[in-house]
Design an enzyme around this catalytic site. Structure first.
Site, PDB file in Angstrom:
ATOM      1  N   SER A  54      12.478   1.132  -4.113  1.00 51.77           N
ATOM      2  CA  SER A  54      13.857   0.729  -3.842  1.00 51.77           C
ATOM      3  C   SER A  54      13.871  -0.458  -2.888  1.00 51.77           C
ATOM      4  CB  SER A  54      14.646   1.886  -3.214  1.00 51.77           C
ATOM      5  OG  SER A  54      15.925   1.446  -2.815  1.00 51.77           O
ATOM      6  N   VAL A  59       9.656  -1.610   3.627  1.00 46.77           N
ATOM      7  CA  VAL A  59       8.438  -2.105   2.989  1.00 46.77           C
ATOM      8  C   VAL A  59       8.778  -2.845   1.695  1.00 46.77           C
ATOM      9  CG1 VAL A  59       6.213  -1.466   1.979  1.00 46.77           C
ATOM     10  CG2 VAL A  59       7.004  -0.324   4.048  1.00 46.77           C
ATOM     11  N   CYS A  60       9.669  -2.289   0.895  1.00 49.15           N
ATOM     12  CA  CYS A  60      10.063  -2.940  -0.364  1.00 49.15           C
ATOM     13  C   CYS A  60      10.766  -4.269  -0.093  1.00 49.15           C
ATOM     14  CB  CYS A  60      10.959  -2.031  -1.191  1.00 49.15           C
ATOM     15  SG  CYS A  60      10.159  -0.494  -1.708  1.00 49.15           S
ATOM     16  N   ALA A  61      11.611  -4.285   0.915  1.00 53.02           N
ATOM     17  CA  ALA A  61      12.313  -5.517   1.275  1.00 53.02           C
ATOM     18  C   ALA A  61      11.326  -6.587   1.726  1.00 53.02           C
ATOM     19  CB  ALA A  61      13.350  -5.232   2.362  1.00 53.02           C
ATOM     20  N   THR A  64       9.375  -7.898  -1.316  1.00 49.29           N
ATOM     21  CA  THR A  64      10.198  -8.774  -2.153  1.00 49.29           C
ATOM     22  C   THR A  64      10.376 -10.138  -1.492  1.00 49.29           C
ATOM     23  OG1 THR A  64      11.294  -6.854  -3.096  1.00 49.29           O
ATOM     24  CG2 THR A  64      12.414  -8.975  -3.361  1.00 49.29           C
TER      25      THR A  64
END
Length: 178
Positions: A54, A59-61, A64
Site C-alpha cells: 500500500s 516504506v512503500c511511500a 515509490t
C-alpha cells in the site's frame, strides 16, 4: 509455495511463481483515473514493475519516491507501481508526493496481476494484498530480474533492480540467450 516474511513471521504467497527467463504475463490493472493499464508482455522497452502492499505506508511511500526519482534517469524504460490501493488514494498520494515519472496502478478489481505474478499474500494480517517485489521485463517481454523482498517491511535492492533495468533497455537481444 513461495514465502516472504512480515516482521519476522513467515507468510505464504499465492499465484503462479514466475522466475527470471519467463515471459511476463500481460495483465490489466487500474490507473488512478480508473482507466486500464497493461503491464508485462513485449512493449519494445524495458518495464520496471514495482509491487508494494500500500502506498499509504512509510516504506512503500519511500520506495515509490525513490523509483520516481530514478525512473527519469533510465531511457527506454517505464515504471509501474502496483498495489491494492484504490485509485482515489493513489491519485492523492501522487499529488501530495509529486510523483510524475511513473505510473501507479491498482490490482484491486480482480487481483489478476497478483495471481499471475505470484505476489498475493495468502495468509497473515496482510492476507489479500501484495507483498513487496520488483520485476524487470526486457523489451521482448522476458523477465530479467525478480526480487521478492524477504521482509515486507524492508525496501528492495534498488541498485540491483536499477542495474537490471538499464541492462534490459537494450533491444539488441531478445533476452532468451545467455
Amino acid at each position: 509455495m513461495a514465502t516472504t516474511k512480515l516482521k519476522g513471521n513467515v507468510v505464504n504467497l499465492s499465484g503462479a511463481e514466475l522466475n527470471v527467463g519467463a515471459v511476463a504475463p500481460v495483465v490489466k490493472v487500474v490507473a488512478q483515473d480508473l482507466s486500464e493499464v497493461e503491464v508485462g508482455g513485449q512493449k519494445g522497452k524495458a518495464q520496471i514493475i514495482v509491487v508494494v502492499p500500500s502506498l499509504d505506508t512509510p516504506v512503500c511511500a519511500a520506495e515509490t519516491r525513490k523509483f520516481n526519482e530514478e525512473a527519469a534517469k533510465i531511457e527506454n524504460a517505464e515504471v509501474t507501481v502496483v498495489s491494492m490501493d484504490l485509485p482515489f488514494a493513489m491519485g492523492r498520494f501522487c499529488t501530495t508526493e509529486g510523483i510524475e515519472n511513473l505510473t501507479v496502478a491498482s490490482d484491486f478489481r480482480n487481483k489478476a496481476f497478483s495471481k499471475f505474478y505470484g505476489v498475493l499474500i495468502a495468509d497473515g494480517p496482510l492476507a489479500g494484498v501484495t507483498c513487496r517485489a520488483v520485476f524487470v521485463v526486457n523489451a521482448s517481454g522476458v523477465i530479467t530480474y525478480k526480487e521478492i523482498c524477504p521482509e515486507i517491511t524492508e525496501e528492495p535492492n534498488y541498485e540491483g533492480a536499477l542495474a537490471a533495468a538499464k541492462d534490459a533497455t537494450s533491444t539488441s537481444c531478445c533476452g532468451t540467450c545467455q
